[in-house]
Write an enzyme that holds these catalytic residues in place. Structure first.
Site, short mmCIF file in Angstrom:
data_model
loop_
_atom_site.label_atom_id
_atom_site.label_comp_id
_atom_site.label_asym_id
_atom_site.label_seq_id
_atom_site.Cartn_x
_atom_site.Cartn_y
_atom_site.Cartn_z
N ASP A 21 54.51 45.45 38.28
CA ASP A 21 54.55 44.38 39.28
C ASP A 21 55.27 44.90 40.52
OD1 ASP A 21 54.63 41.94 40.60
OD2 ASP A 21 56.45 41.29 39.56
N ASN A 23 55.32 42.64 43.58
CA ASN A 23 55.67 41.54 44.49
C ASN A 23 56.50 40.45 43.81
OD1 ASN A 23 53.70 40.49 42.87
ND2 ASN A 23 52.62 39.41 44.50
N ASP A 25 56.19 38.59 41.00
CA ASP A 25 55.67 37.39 40.35
C ASP A 25 55.54 37.57 38.83
OD1 ASP A 25 53.53 39.08 40.20
OD2 ASP A 25 52.10 37.76 41.20
N ASP A 29 50.09 44.47 39.38
CA ASP A 29 49.14 44.36 40.50
C ASP A 29 48.65 45.75 40.92
OD1 ASP A 29 51.45 45.26 42.04
OD2 ASP A 29 52.14 43.16 41.90
N ASP A 200 31.72 45.28 29.17
CA ASP A 200 32.22 44.32 28.21
C ASP A 200 31.10 43.82 27.29
OD1 ASP A 200 34.62 42.59 27.57
OD2 ASP A 200 33.22 40.99 28.07
N GLU A 262 29.18 62.47 38.03
CA GLU A 262 28.43 61.40 37.39
C GLU A 262 29.25 60.12 37.38
OE1 GLU A 262 29.39 64.14 35.31
OE2 GLU A 262 27.89 65.11 36.57
#
Ligand code: GLC
Ligand code: CA
Length: 533
Positions: A21, A23, A25, A29, A200, A262
């Site tokens: 982190d 910032n 919070d 990030d 996913d 690739e």
């Protein structure tokens, strides 16, 4: 063979909420990832796969995407992403994003349109069905997170299908417009310079066209979670998915000639090996790497692991490149499953088998699952089916960087608790310890770079008994032996003639015992890499 970058690479999976982190919070990030790039290069990995960072209501922590071409403000901005990507590339690190094509968030504008009326042009972008004659769901398919996989939509009088949460509506991949829109999204990120995608739930993407009931699973026990009541025969792994994988591959391949190398596609697929192999493609190439998750669940037992490895190697199609995984953001951590001593042996196994390894963040520290107090549970899977140990928060806790406040992860309250042992189990401290698991990982990763046999060499199992697993890796004149003791008794390994004068290059324990008399004595929980003198 001339190896391609993704064949020799080691991939590092990073869970962005929990990496760094910047910032205040309590949530990791993009600037945090950028700040830690030098850690990744000093660790010795080649590529990172970042779990989803797109705008999302975060009901499934980013696997519910509301905009495929943006960055969630909690993680930063597109400009932050571009900067991080450039910084990664400047260090020779490849960056793979997580592509979530099976479903969108129910907050995605496409779903809002689809849901607005039966004759909306996007109605057919999702899977809408009339109720069964009794008014109930169209069939017996069960969500992977428990409960019916169908959600009633009263305004339009139909159900929509969601393989996961009701906030994650499945797209209709039989619709060519859906395909075209999603392929454009792949190009959007390739054009920005990303080096590939982890895809996913690839095996979920196409469902049987007529939606028949899934057969009951007679081995079902409630502890398995409700999804296992039925076998996902008709709701997953349909033949048409291979055409889609091949289309995606063709898109990726078109970028491969631009000098950046690739663009690689890795498919998330939980299937038995014979089914898994189809995802390499048949007439047309499929994904580069269908994830091989077998080491995550297999019994930690030398004889069955040897068989599993041999069977997997034998099942690979011509030209199919192997890969291995010990953990990810959905499954218990290796240190928890195998214990600290065997986590070191597992590290040596992962990084010396033939094929591309994927390393889950924190496993290089021997991080264990962190018990999450009930009031702090965040994972929807745990919230929906509590107490079955299916929750994934325990493996998604913040990366412990150093001995400062909150282990250097954040200046605020971290979104999930830290591992209780962070004052000692953290990067800064373990980097200084000559025998920490982090140091072992670094040495193993360095050894892979200097010994081509470990990354691209041939692989042959040696004849062993009891708790010993041993194999030879060979490339040109270079021949190495990897010997792993999966048990708690010392074991004597008889060396092949060519290796009778082997010397240990690296042990998972402090100093390796020298080999002598054509044999090597491995201590309890010891793994050794040997080279002929
Ligand atoms: C994949 C992800 C998992 C997510 C699910 C639904 O299995 O790894 O975290 O919950 O897909 O997107
Ligand atoms: Ca933050």
């Amino acid at each position: 063979m001339t190896a391609l970058w993704w064949q020799t690479a080691v991939i590092y999976q990073l869970y962005p909420r929990s990496f760094q982190d910047t910032n205040g919070d309590g949530i990791g990030d993009l600037k945090g990832i950028e700040r830690r790039l030098d850690y990744l290069t000093s660790l010795g990995v080649d590529a990172m796969w970042i779990s989803p960072i797109y705008p999302s209501p975060m009901v499934d922590f980013g696997y519910d995407v509301a905009d495929y071409c943006g960055i969630d403000s909690r993680f930063g901005t597109l400009a932050d992403f571009d900067k991080m990507l450039a910084q990664a590339h400047a260090r020779g690190l490849k960056v793979l994003l997580d592509f979530v094509p099976n479903h969108t968030s129910d907050q995605h504008p496409w779903f809002a349109e689809s849901r607005s009326s039966r004759d909306n042009p996007k109605r057919d972008w999702y899977l809408w069905r009339d109720p069964a004659p009794d008014g109930g769901p169209p069939n017996n398919w069960i969500s992977d997170f428990g409960g019916s996989a169908w959600k009633w939509d009263a305004p339009t009088g139909q159900y929509y299908y969601h393989a996961f949460l009701k906030e994650q509506a499945d797209l209709n991949w039989r619709n060519p417009s859906v395909q075209a829109a999603m392929y454009d999204i792949m190009r959007f990120w390739f054009d920005r310079g990303v080096d590939g995608f982890r895809i996913d739930v690839l095996w979920h993407m196409v469902k049987a066209a007529d939606f028949p009931d899934n057969p009951p699973n007679f081995d079902y026990r409630p502890a398995m979670g409700e999804m296992n009541r039925v076998l996902q025969l008709h709701s997953t792994d349909q033949p048409e998915v291979h055409g889609i994988a091949a289309d995606m591959r063709a898109i990726a391949d078109r970028y491969g000639a631009d000098g950046q190398g690739e663009r690689v596609l890795i498919g998330e697929i939980y299937l038995p090996v014979d089914r898994l192999m189809h995802y390499y493609g048949q007439e047309r190439a499929g994904v580069h790497l269908p994830f091989n998750f077998q080491l995550i669940d297999a019994p930690w037992e030398a004889r069955s692991l040897a068989k599993l490895i041999a069977d997997y190697e034998a099942a690979l199609p011509a030209g199919g490149w192997p890969n291995w995984v010990l953990g990810n953001h959905d499954r218990p951590r290796v240190a928890t499953k195998r214990g600290q001593a065997q986590a070191r042996v597992a590290a040596m196994l992962l990084l010396t088998l033939r094929g591309t390894p994927t390393l889950y963040y924190g496993d290089e520290l021997g991080l264990s699952d962190v018990a999450i107090p009930a009031a702090q549970v965040q994972d929807p899977r745990e919230l929906r089916e509590p107490g079955l140990a299916l929750g994934r928060d325990p493996v998604r806790t913040p990366m412990p960087w150093d001995g400062s406040e909150n282990a250097g992860f954040t200046k605020a309250k971290p979104w999930l608790p830290l591992n209780a042992d962070w004052p000692t189990r953290n990067v800064a401290r373990m980097a200084e310890e000559p025998h920490s698991i982090l140091t072992l990982y670094r040495r193993l990763l360095a050894m892979r770079r200097t010994h081509a046999s470990l990354s691209i060499g041939d692989f042959a199992l040696l004849d062993t008994e009891c708790d010993l697993l041993a194999y030879e890796r060979r490339h040109g004149a270079e021949r190495l032996i990897v010997a792993l003791n999966l048990g708690t008794q010392s074991q004597r390994l008889k060396l092949p003639d060519w290796a009778s004068n082997c010397r240990p290059l690296l042990s998972t324990l402090a100093a390796a015992a020298p080999a002598g008399d054509g044999a090597l004595l491995l201590r309890a929980d010891e793994g050794v890499i040997l080279s002929p003198e």
